[in-house]
Each structure stands twice: as C-alpha cells, then as structure tokens.
Design an enzyme around this catalytic site. Structure first.
Site, short mmCIF file in Angstrom:
data_model
loop_
_atom_site.label_atom_id
_atom_site.label_comp_id
_atom_site.label_asym_id
_atom_site.label_seq_id
_atom_site.Cartn_x
_atom_site.Cartn_y
_atom_site.Cartn_z
CE LYS A 125 42.69 30.73 48.81
NZ LYS A 125 43.24 31.20 50.10
CD GLN B 35 42.68 29.90 53.57
OE1 GLN B 35 43.40 29.87 52.59
NE2 GLN B 35 41.66 30.73 53.66
CG ASP C 228 48.05 34.49 50.77
OD1 ASP C 228 47.22 34.86 49.93
OD2 ASP C 228 47.84 33.57 51.58
N1 GUN Z 1 41.77 33.92 54.59
C1 GUN Z 1 40.88 34.75 53.99
N2 GUN Z 1 41.40 35.24 52.83
C2 GUN Z 1 42.63 34.71 52.73
C3 GUN Z 1 43.67 34.83 51.75
O1 GUN Z 1 43.56 35.55 50.75
N3 GUN Z 1 44.80 34.13 51.98
C4 GUN Z 1 44.94 33.35 53.08
N4 GUN Z 1 46.09 32.69 53.24
N5 GUN Z 1 44.03 33.22 54.00
C5 GUN Z 1 42.86 33.89 53.82
#
Ligand code: GUN
Length: 291
Positions: free
Chosen positions: A53, A97, A120
């Site tokens: 990311k 995350q 998110d």
């Molecule tokens: N863990 C797995 N997918 C995601 C996501 O799209 N965002 C976040 N913050 N954590 C994740």
C-alpha cells in the site's frame, strides 16, 4: 469455455490514470493526499499488505507514513495514536491494518477513527451509510469488485449473486453493495458462510459467485452453472514442488472453473490490485472533501 479474464491489473491502471488529474489539481491547491497506516505487531501477511500500500503511495508521489507498533501495544495507547492522527492535517486518511492482536477490541479502534478519514470504510458511521445506500467511504475490496464488474460491463441487475463468506471486510459489504438499487447492482443476493448447509447447492444456482472465505480452491467447476461469473477474493498459499515451495491460489480452482465460467478474476492479478487502487481513490476523495 471461452472464459473472459477480468484483470484487476488493467482496471487498476485505468483507475490510476483517472486519478492523475485529480491529484494534480489537489497539489496546485497545496494539498498532497496523505495516508497514515497503523500496523500493530509482526503478522507477516499484514506487513506485506502494508508495504504494498505505501509503495503505491510513493510511486504516485502521494504522502504516507506507517506507524509500526509492538504487539504488546495497549488498546488505550492505540486509541491515543488515532486521536493524534485524527487532528493531524497532513493525513487525509487513516488505516489500521487488520487483524489486530487479540487483546485489542477492533470495534473500539475502528470507532475511534474519524469517519471523515476512514478510507477503509470500517467505521460504523460509514458502514451505516453504506447499508442505507448513502454516499460514503466504501471498503476497498468490495468497491474494487464493483469497479471490475462495471469496467467489463457485467450488469448484476436481476441476477442471483451468491457471496461465500460474511467478513466485515469483504463478504458482508459486497452483499450489501450488490443488492443496492443502483446501476450495475440491484441483484438478488444469498450469503453463504460456515453455518450454511451444503454451500454448493447455492453456488450451483448463482449467476455470479463471489468467493471470500479464505480456503484454497474451495469452489470447482462442478459447483457452478454454465456461464456463471466468478469473482475470487481469496489469496492462499498452496504448497507445491516449485523452488518457492508454494503457489498462490484463490478460493476457486481456476482450471475447472474456466471450463464453465463466462468470466473469472484470476489470482493473482484479479481483485488484489483493486484493493490498493480503491484505497488511493478513497484517500484522494478524502483530500478533496477537506478543501
Ligand atoms: N486486512 C485485510 N484486508 C484489509 C483491508 O482492506 N484493510 C485493512 N485495514 N486491513 C485489512
């Protein structure tokens, strides 16, 4: 069957192309879209996701900072960090995350992120808006799935969509998005999960199956009807005899599915690249809203 491959690489490139002018406009106004990432602990998969990311943010000349916190970080400490980020103007978006260590209540954490910075889309305010079909930050993976479908002109209206998996990150929100009365959606939706008796009885009836359960090669050609669309969100390691010792596979078995599916997202290169593209898009949108 001549299965159409739904490439998330192609669609995400188009998304980035479209974002360039929006990013440039923001920059002429003195704003560089910025994302704060909070990573608690050492989960290897989370580290890979977070690195990809932030790498994309730097490739696009956007701003991001990752705060890496030890696994023993307390809930209160994490909440304090989020409060600081909520009022730090350099960051338009905040991403925590997941999964978080077990001693931390994820709901409490997601509740603390300001809804205006919740790129998110996991804060209950944004999830509520999504459920009601109101404009909001849509969680990145489900948003990416809808974008792939619309890019390839796959209209779900009046179709039967079977979602396998009910996670808050993918299964639940994609079941809501596909059922909304909105363009390309408007589907009849069934959600299957670990409590479902005979999941394949449902997948065999589906015009489109969305797989988000995290079980390697769960769905096979026998489990779908001729011409179905298969969207595969899974990324699983399956051990093999290669030098790496494993290969990446989805929740679907690609070879047998290709004999029956009219369209399919590959793994890798399908839904995966879209998650990051939608994160960038949501962060750019958050920056635009801050003007
Ligand atoms: N863990 C797995 N997918 C995601 C996501 O799209 N965002 C976040 N913050 N954590 C994740």
């Amino acid at each position: 069957m001549d299965t159409q491959i739904l490439s998330g690489k192609t669609v995400s490139s188009a998304v980035y192309d479209g974002l360039t002018s929006r990013i440039n406009t923001l920059k002429t106004k003195g704003i560089t879209p910025g994302l704060a990432v909070l990573l608690v602990g050492e989960d290897p998969a989370s580290q890979v996701y977070v690195n990809s990311k932030t790498k994309k943010f730097s490739e696009l000349d956007l701003f991001s900072e990752t705060l890496r916190l030890p696994v023993e970080t307390s809930e209160d400490d994490l909440i304090s960090h989020i409060h600081i980020l909520n009022s730090d103007k350099r960051f338009n978006g905040i991403l925590v995350q997941l999964p978080l260590p077990k001693h931390i209540d994820s709901d409490k954490i997601l509740n603390t992120i300001s809804p205006e910075k919740d790129v998110d889309g996991f804060n209950p305010v944004n999830l509520g808006n999504l459920t009601a079909g109101k404009p909001t930050f849509i969680p990145c993976t489900p948003k990416g799935i809808m974008r792939i479908l619309s890019h390839y002109d796959i209209d779900l209206s009046g179709k039967h969509v079977v979602v396998v998996g009910r996670s808050n990150i993918v299964g639940r929100p994609i079941s809501i998005l596909t059922s909304l009365k909105s363009p390309m959606a408007n589907a009849t939706v069934t959600i299957c999960h670990s409590g479902t008796k005979d999941i394949f009885q449902f997948t065999r009836q589906a015009d489109a199956v969305i797989l988000a359960l995290g079980y390697p090669e769960f769905l096979k050609g026998d489990h779908i009807k001729e011409g179905a669309v298969v969207i595969d969100v899974g990324i699983n390691r399956l051990e093999d005899n290669s030098d790496k010792g494993y290969k990446l596979v989805g929740d679907g078995e690609e070879t047998s599915l290709k004999e029956k599916a009219s369209a399919l997202t590959p793994v890798p290169g399908g839904v995966g690249p879209m998650t990051i593209a939608m994160l960038v898009e949501n962060t750019v949108e958050a920056a635009e809203r801050s003007l």
